[in-house]
Write a protein that holds these residues in place. Structure first.
Motif, mmCIF file in Angstrom:
data_model
loop_
_atom_site.group_PDB
_atom_site.id
_atom_site.type_symbol
_atom_site.label_atom_id
_atom_site.label_comp_id
_atom_site.label_asym_id
_atom_site.label_seq_id
_atom_site.Cartn_x
_atom_site.Cartn_y
_atom_site.Cartn_z
ATOM 1 N N PHE A 73 -34.241 -64.220 54.605
ATOM 2 C CA PHE A 73 -34.758 -64.132 55.912
ATOM 3 C C PHE A 73 -36.347 -64.127 56.170
ATOM 4 N N MET B 69 -32.828 -71.197 56.357
ATOM 5 C CA MET B 69 -32.298 -70.474 57.242
ATOM 6 C C MET B 69 -30.798 -70.900 57.312
ATOM 7 N N ALA C 105 -30.502 -64.601 62.693
ATOM 8 C CA ALA C 105 -30.720 -65.802 61.659
ATOM 9 C C ALA C 105 -30.507 -67.043 62.494
#
Length: 477
Positions: free
Chosen positions: A279, A453, A340
């Motif tokens: 992340f 991601m 996310a």
């Protein structure tokens, strides 16, 4: 007037004593957060103006070290402080950090005539303020109930985003007068010392041996690894591997190491901490990328770019503050996925908006930072939830190390293409939005960020069942 006899300290039960310690410790959270914000504000202010600082002391070519070296120090002390919280007095550690912070601030303000002096005193400041941040996280993990933890984890990331926003603006304002005054910003921490002295826990509740050799070996290994990714000097990588091997042998044979091999056998923890790495992999490089886009495509100055970033950082502050409430409604798993996804959407939309103008890019970066701030609280809670309470300090330290290490590796990998437009020759960006040259380079980079991601989301969804396998109710997930 009551005739009941008062209870002496000797007559208190362990539960009563622990409750009193916890109640006092909670009173220190806002003062600790204040110190952390001051340090972060100073860090971000110097990050904005390091080129000007380097030019003023005749070392423009090495000015990036003003950011790089304190970043290396931050990654190491995050782990060391967090781990020491399992063994040492939180009060002593916090006051030690404050002494470092004040020393670096005053000496830096007085002695800043060379690049070396600036780097050294900035590193001392960084090592000082992070003590408050680590103690804050450990107090939240150790003394707060589950529902309150998410709120205060959210406040932590909100404070970081708010301090970043203020630091970006104040760096431009103060540097127009005299950038040396930036050194003095953390001195405001003196205001909260009385509260900290009165309420911080003095002991960890157990007598413990502090494993100094273990800390030194591990810190040396991390230092070499971080410097390798900053400079790509291959002997540093070899040295890091060898030192990590020595560390593995040491903890396997030492009588009382600060961390045992069993800690690393916890697969739930490994999978959870990998989330932090994924992340935050692009965290340090997204702002330089936007700065480069503003300069190359739109002819904007760094100060103008900072104003474009400011609304996004304010939105991130609100998102971080609200993350506890969001988790309470949606659950950790859904909140992490949502955060996310917003980060992915932010980078993907920015890839298609490189030529659309600064306002469009400002909206895209707001999605990215808002998503990052939203997922911090539930992700930290998830990581620490894989560890027993007595390992909370080491869990916080490893978690912070993963975050800082990921960002450092990311900027080392992406820094060169950001600066040299080395990814401008592909057809991907040209086919998508007609971008060429620098615009194509930035589009390709943003598409890579979005792909990272997507991988992070898939990793989380595939492994979430095993991460939450034990000791977690369905509502907590």
């Amino acid at each position: 007037m009551s005739n009941r006899p008062s209870i002496t300290a000797a007559e208190r039960t362990p539960d009563q004593t622990n409750d009193e310690v916890a109640a006092k410790a909670r009173k220190t959270l806002i003062p600790l957060l204040f110190i952390y914000m001051l340090g972060t504000l100073c860090l971000q202010a110097f990050n904005l103006v390091f080129q000007q600082v380097g030019a003023d002391v005749g070392a423009a070519g090495q000015a990036s070290l003003i950011t790089a070296v304190p970043g290396v120090v931050l990654g190491i002390v995050c782990f060391v402080y967090g781990s020491l919280c399992d063994f040492s007095s939180l009060k002593r550690m916090t006051m030690f950090g404050l002494v470092l912070l004040w020393a670096g601030s005053l000496l830096g303000f007085v002695l800043h005539g060379s690049l070396l002096e600036i780097i050294v005193f900035r590193a001392i400041q960084t090592a000082g303020f992070q003590a408050a941040g680590s103690v804050y996280l450990v107090i939240v993990a150790r003394y707060l109930h589950a529902g309150r933890k998410l709120l205060y984890f959210g406040m932590f990331t909100a404070a970081y985003q708010l301090a970043t926003a203020i630091g970006v603006v104040s760096g431009g304002v103060v540097s127009a007068i005299d950038w040396s005054y930036l050194f003095l910003i953390p001195m405001a921490s003196i205001l909260v010392v009385p509260t900290l002295l009165a309420n911080l826990p003095h002991t960890t509740g157990k007598a413990a041996h502090v494993d100094v050799p273990g800390f030194i070996i591990f810190a040396l290994a991390v230092l070499q690894l971080t410097l390798f990714f900053s400079d790509l000097h291959w002997p540093l990588l070899v040295g890091s591997i060898v030192t990590f091997a020595v560390f593995a042998v040491y903890i396997g044979r030492a009588r009382d190491p600060f961390i045992t091999p069993a800690f690393f056998h916890n697969t739930r923890w490994w999978k959870a901490v990998a989330l932090m790495f994924l992340f935050y992999f692009t965290n340090f490089s997204i702002t330089p990328l936007y700065n480069a886009m503003g300069a190359s495509i739109y002819g904007m100055t760094s100060a103008q770019v900072s104003l474009v970033l400011l609304p996004a950082l304010i939105i991130a502050t609100v998102s971080g503050t609200s993350s506890g409430a969001i988790v309470g409604r949606l659950g950790r798993r859904t909140t992490i996925t949502l955060g996310a996804s917003l980060m992915c959407l932010g980078t993907l939309s920015a890839a298609f908006s490189v030529l659309a103008g600064p306002v469009a890019l400002a909206i895209c970066i707001a999605l990215f930072y808002g998503g990052m701030a939203m997922l911090y609280s539930p992700t930290v809670d998830t990581v620490l939830g894989t560890l027993p309470a007595e390992q909370s300090g080491r869990g916080v330290g490893m978690n912070d190390l993963a975050m800082q290490g990921a960002g450092s590796i990311g900027i080392a990998i992406f820094g060169t293409p950001i600066a040299t437009n080395s990814l401008s020759g592909g057809n991907m960006a040209t086919n998508l939005i007609g971008a060429t040259g620098a615009a194509a380079n930035y589009t390709n980079l943003l598409l890579i960020y979005a792909a990272i991601m997507v991988f992070a989301i898939i990793w989380f969804r595939v492994n979430s069942r095993s991460i939450y396998a034990e000791g977690t109710t369905e509502s907590e997930k």
